[in-house]
Design an enzyme around this catalytic site. Structure first.
Site, PDB file in Angstrom:
ATOM      1  N   LYS A  82      59.868  85.830  22.135  1.00 29.37           N
ATOM      2  CA  LYS A  82      61.005  85.125  22.757  1.00 29.37           C
ATOM      3  C   LYS A  82      60.683  84.720  24.203  1.00 29.37           C
ATOM      4  CE  LYS A  82      63.996  88.496  22.307  1.00 29.37           C
ATOM      5  NZ  LYS A  82      63.205  89.561  21.668  1.00 29.37           N
TER       6      LYS A  82
ATOM      7  N   ARG B  48      72.524  91.450  23.111  1.00 23.95           N
ATOM      8  CA  ARG B  48      71.804  92.386  22.245  1.00 23.95           C
ATOM      9  C   ARG B  48      72.775  93.281  21.481  1.00 23.95           C
ATOM     10  NH1 ARG B  48      66.689  92.370  25.417  1.00 23.95           N
ATOM     11  NH2 ARG B  48      65.083  93.501  24.271  1.00 23.95           N
TER      12      ARG B  48
ATOM     13  N   ARG C  48      50.092  94.327  23.945  1.00 25.04           N
ATOM     14  CA  ARG C  48      50.576  93.448  25.019  1.00 25.04           C
ATOM     15  C   ARG C  48      50.175  93.967  26.399  1.00 25.04           C
ATOM     16  NH1 ARG C  48      56.644  91.331  24.988  1.00 25.04           N
ATOM     17  NH2 ARG C  48      57.214  93.523  25.204  1.00 25.04           N
TER      18      ARG C  48
ATOM     19  N   ARG D  17      53.360  97.715  29.697  1.00 17.92           N
ATOM     20  CA  ARG D  17      54.744  98.131  29.945  1.00 17.92           C
ATOM     21  C   ARG D  17      54.979  99.527  29.373  1.00 17.92           C
ATOM     22  NH1 ARG D  17      58.537  93.124  28.120  1.00 17.92           N
ATOM     23  NH2 ARG D  17      59.767  94.878  27.359  1.00 17.92           N
TER      24      ARG D  17
ATOM     25  N   ARG E  66      62.705 101.013  20.303  1.00 12.96           N
ATOM     26  CA  ARG E  66      63.210  99.648  20.491  1.00 12.96           C
ATOM     27  C   ARG E  66      63.455  98.960  19.152  1.00 12.96           C
ATOM     28  NH1 ARG E  66      58.714  97.223  23.905  1.00 12.96           N
ATOM     29  NH2 ARG E  66      59.936  95.330  24.069  1.00 12.96           N
TER      30      ARG E  66
HETATM   31  P1  AMP Z   1      62.951  92.733  26.993  1.00 14.69           P
HETATM   32  O1  AMP Z   1      62.033  92.331  28.076  1.00 14.69           O
HETATM   33  O2  AMP Z   1      63.901  91.656  26.577  1.00 14.69           O
HETATM   34  O3  AMP Z   1      62.233  93.365  25.823  1.00 14.69           O
HETATM   35  O4  AMP Z   1      63.906  93.885  27.597  1.00 14.69           O
HETATM   36  C1  AMP Z   1      63.349  95.093  28.070  1.00 14.69           C
HETATM   37  C2  AMP Z   1      64.409  96.162  28.109  1.00 14.69           C
HETATM   38  O5  AMP Z   1      65.455  95.790  29.028  1.00 14.69           O
HETATM   39  C3  AMP Z   1      65.124  96.454  26.807  1.00 14.69           C
HETATM   40  O6  AMP Z   1      64.386  97.311  25.941  1.00 14.69           O
HETATM   41  C4  AMP Z   1      66.401  97.117  27.318  1.00 14.69           C
HETATM   42  O7  AMP Z   1      66.141  98.438  27.754  1.00 14.69           O
HETATM   43  C5  AMP Z   1      66.714  96.266  28.564  1.00 14.69           C
HETATM   44  N1  AMP Z   1      67.549  95.105  28.198  1.00 14.69           N
HETATM   45  C6  AMP Z   1      67.174  93.803  28.227  1.00 14.69           C
HETATM   46  N2  AMP Z   1      68.184  93.020  27.828  1.00 14.69           N
HETATM   47  C7  AMP Z   1      69.213  93.852  27.513  1.00 14.69           C
HETATM   48  C8  AMP Z   1      70.529  93.654  27.010  1.00 14.69           C
HETATM   49  N3  AMP Z   1      70.988  92.427  26.720  1.00 14.69           N
HETATM   50  N4  AMP Z   1      71.311  94.747  26.810  1.00 14.69           N
HETATM   51  C9  AMP Z   1      70.854  95.978  27.095  1.00 14.69           C
HETATM   52  N5  AMP Z   1      69.630  96.249  27.559  1.00 14.69           N
HETATM   53  C10 AMP Z   1      68.809  95.192  27.766  1.00 14.69           C
END
Ligand code: AMP
Length: 210
Positions: A13, A88, A122, A155, A166
């Site tokens: 994404k 989410r 990654r 990460r 996740r």
């Molecule tokens: P991402 O980079 O989109 O994979 O997001 C990394 C982490 O940020 C996720 O695993 C969550 O811990 C937090 N996070 C990102 N977006 C959200 C969201 N919409 N709601 C809750 N936690 C979020």
């Protein structure tokens, strides 16, 4: 065009949103990036969310919704945006419907084995945020970003325990959004298990038909 990019972690994404953003003249808004920047800056928000993110859990709805509500009130996203990683949960989607009208939701569909392969390899640049991959697209010396010279790291939430968490969180809390948006007639499914440029072409085709 106001878009949501939906899909499991590792669906690509972020990479796709970065490529699509200039094509559609739509600012890329990634809640994950906003949180990671807050953590790097040591801000109160960053301190609050660091351990939650490192463990692969979700930040609470109220905090995340407020963040997006404020971001979407800014001028540059009046007519277009790409939301990457938000909503989410159903509660976040309900809240979003109260302050912004989304045009299309893209569901990037990827088999589990590909998700795990992508996440476990990654590598991310600490400076520009570019995503590299140990096997598919490694930086030349393995340590520094070829684009900006920044330091490359894995990460915390791409480590195996957090990845498992996740994916579990995705299945339980985020995947129900697929049917939520399908029922509203907003969903477009795109197969995203192949190379990113192929997925991008499919995305462009899908959106030009809308
Ligand atoms: P991402 O980079 O989109 O994979 O997001 C990394 C982490 O940020 C996720 O695993 C969550 O811990 C937090 N996070 C990102 N977006 C959200 C969201 N919409 N709601 C809750 N936690 C979020």
């Amino acid at each position: 065009m106001k878009l949501i990019f939906l899909g499991p972690p590792g669906a690509g994404k972020g990479t796709l949103a970065a490529k699509a953003s200039p094509l559609f003249n739509a600012p890329h808004i990634s809640t994950g990036n906003i949180f990671r920047e807050a953590i790097a800056a040591g801000s109160p928000l960053g301190n609050k969310v660091k351990s939650i993110i490192d463990a692969g859990k979700l930040v609470d709805d109220a905090t995340t919704i407020e963040l997006i509500r404020e971001r979407l009130a800014q001028n540059d996203v009046k007519n277009a945006y790409i939301l990457d990683g938000f909503p989410r949960t159903i509660a976040q989607a309900d809240a979003l419907a109260g302050f912004s009208k989304v045009d299309t939701v893209i569901n990037f569909d990827v088999p589990d084995n590909i998700v795990i392969e992508r996440l476990s390899g990654r590598l991310v640049c600490r400076k520009c945020g570019f995503n590299w991959h140990k096997n598919f697209n490694p930086p030349k010396d393995g340590k520094t970003c070829d684009k900006c010279g920044g330091e490359i790291y894995t990460r915390e939430d791409d480590k195996s325990e957090a990845v498992k968490k996740r994916l579990e969180v995705y299945r339980e809390q985020t995947a129900p959004l697929i049917e939520y948006y399908r029922a509203k007639g907003l969903l477009v499914d795109i197969e995203a298990g192949s190379q990113v440029d192929i997925t991008l072409e499919n995305l462009k085709k899908a959106l030009s038909c809308k």
